[in-house]
Scaffold this active site. Sequence first.
Site, PDB file in Angstrom:
ATOM      1  N   CYS A 168      -0.403   4.127   2.126  1.00 48.23           N
ATOM      2  CA  CYS A 168      -0.185   3.914   3.564  1.00 48.23           C
ATOM      3  C   CYS A 168       1.272   4.148   3.949  1.00 48.23           C
ATOM      4  O   CYS A 168       1.563   4.777   4.959  1.00 48.23           O
ATOM      5  CB  CYS A 168      -0.532   2.481   3.956  1.00 48.23           C
ATOM      6  SG  CYS A 168      -2.111   1.905   3.340  1.00 48.23           S
ATOM      7  N   ASP A 169       2.188   3.632   3.156  1.00 54.35           N
ATOM      8  CA  ASP A 169       3.574   3.523   3.621  1.00 54.35           C
ATOM      9  C   ASP A 169       4.592   4.366   2.855  1.00 54.35           C
ATOM     10  O   ASP A 169       5.758   4.427   3.256  1.00 54.35           O
ATOM     11  CB  ASP A 169       4.011   2.045   3.566  1.00 54.35           C
ATOM     12  CG  ASP A 169       3.204   1.193   4.534  1.00 54.35           C
ATOM     13  OD1 ASP A 169       2.763   1.732   5.562  1.00 54.35           O
ATOM     14  OD2 ASP A 169       3.005  -0.009   4.260  1.00 54.35           O
TER      15      ASP A 169
ATOM     16  N   CYS B 143       0.835  -1.211   0.000  1.00 58.88           N
ATOM     17  CA  CYS B 143       0.000   0.000   0.000  1.00 58.88           C
ATOM     18  C   CYS B 143       0.866   1.256   0.000  1.00 58.88           C
ATOM     19  O   CYS B 143       1.395   1.654   1.038  1.00 58.88           O
ATOM     20  CB  CYS B 143      -0.912  -0.036   1.232  1.00 58.88           C
ATOM     21  SG  CYS B 143      -1.958   1.420   1.381  1.00 58.88           S
TER      22      CYS B 143
END
Length: 307
Positions: free
Chosen positions: A134-135, A131
């Site tokens: 997300c990261d 992701c």
Amino acid sequence: MRNVVIIGSGCAGNTAAIYSARANLKPLVVSGHEAGGQLSLTTLVENFPGFPEGINGPDLVENMKKQAQNFGAEYLHGAVMDTDFSSRPFRLNIEGEWIETRTVIIASGASARWLGLENEQKLIGHGVSSCATCDGFFYRNKRIMVIGGGDSAMEEANFLTRFGRDVTVVHRREEFRASKIMLDRARHNPKIQFMTNTVVDDIYDVSKNVVTGVRLRNLKTGEAWDQEVDGFFLAIGHIPNTKIFKGQIETDADGYILSKGGARTNISGVFHAGDVQDRTYRQAITAAGAGCMAAIEVERYLEAEGH
Ligand SMILES: Cc1cc2nc3c(=O)[nH]c(=O)nc-3n(C[C@H](O)[C@H](O)[C@H](O)COP(=O)(O)OP(=O)(O)OC[C@H]3O[C@@H](n4cnc5c(N)ncnc54)[C@H](O)[C@@H]3O)c2cc1C
């Protein structure tokens, strides 16, 4: 007879449990084989509102579960193996035992496709991610690798150039599945390099508990080499967990539940929440929001029926 059974204990299922428990519906949550869902695979979550310092993924979902239990939600280990939505009450087979329920919330999520390498699994949350949204932030000025050849790989690669020093897209074929516009955008991005006909054979370094590099192999020449990398992003798709509903719940060609508006599925009394229906956003907060929507719909549905 249950008022509502929630299938899945990720952000969507836990939030649906909090809302339906507070509405006195005494929900039963079937946790599934991945208790806590995808967030239980990760480390720091920095984009869930309310946690200025961030919070560990497993702690976040565990807190949600405790919150739901405080209001009377029950959790059951195990998975739903089979369903019968042909008439009401609905019937669910949980690890061999059938139970009956007036309504169902499907929050069974979607699992990222992984390469299946032993070290990849060990380094999820420590440099291996599925992701970018997300990261990506954790890889400022770092070397990033994206695996895949479709639109999502191009999108993730482009997005990750906001953070990384450089981004290498590794694809096992010569040709890309990505649409021309997405591919062109990536090709024109000076920070992105492409490596085609190439596969990843291993990821290092489990002994340091962080990604430091990968072993690559060119499928045409057979040449193999090591390359240093800090962030390793898989973009080879997701598999929605909807196999057990096949033939009953309408899905798209990839298996994502087709929404009939709000949290409704094609079957009255069966609702959806989270990544199992959402192929676009796939975030903890959107899944939690969807869990809230599904629980409110269940509440109104049961109320209209006089329960
Ligand atoms: C490594 C990683 C890092 C991430 N980081 C972030 C982040 O920083 N921020 C963010 O917003 N999002 C992040 N995400 C995305 C986020 O985790 C998901 O969007 C979110 O978890 C989706 O929630 P969900 O409840 O819909 O599904 P999931 O979390 O996938 O949960 C699905 C649940 O359904 C259960 N289940 C499946 N089949 C059955 C069955 N047959 N019977 C019973 N239960 C079943 C599973 O056991 C699981 O409990 C990350 C994802 C990954 C993989």
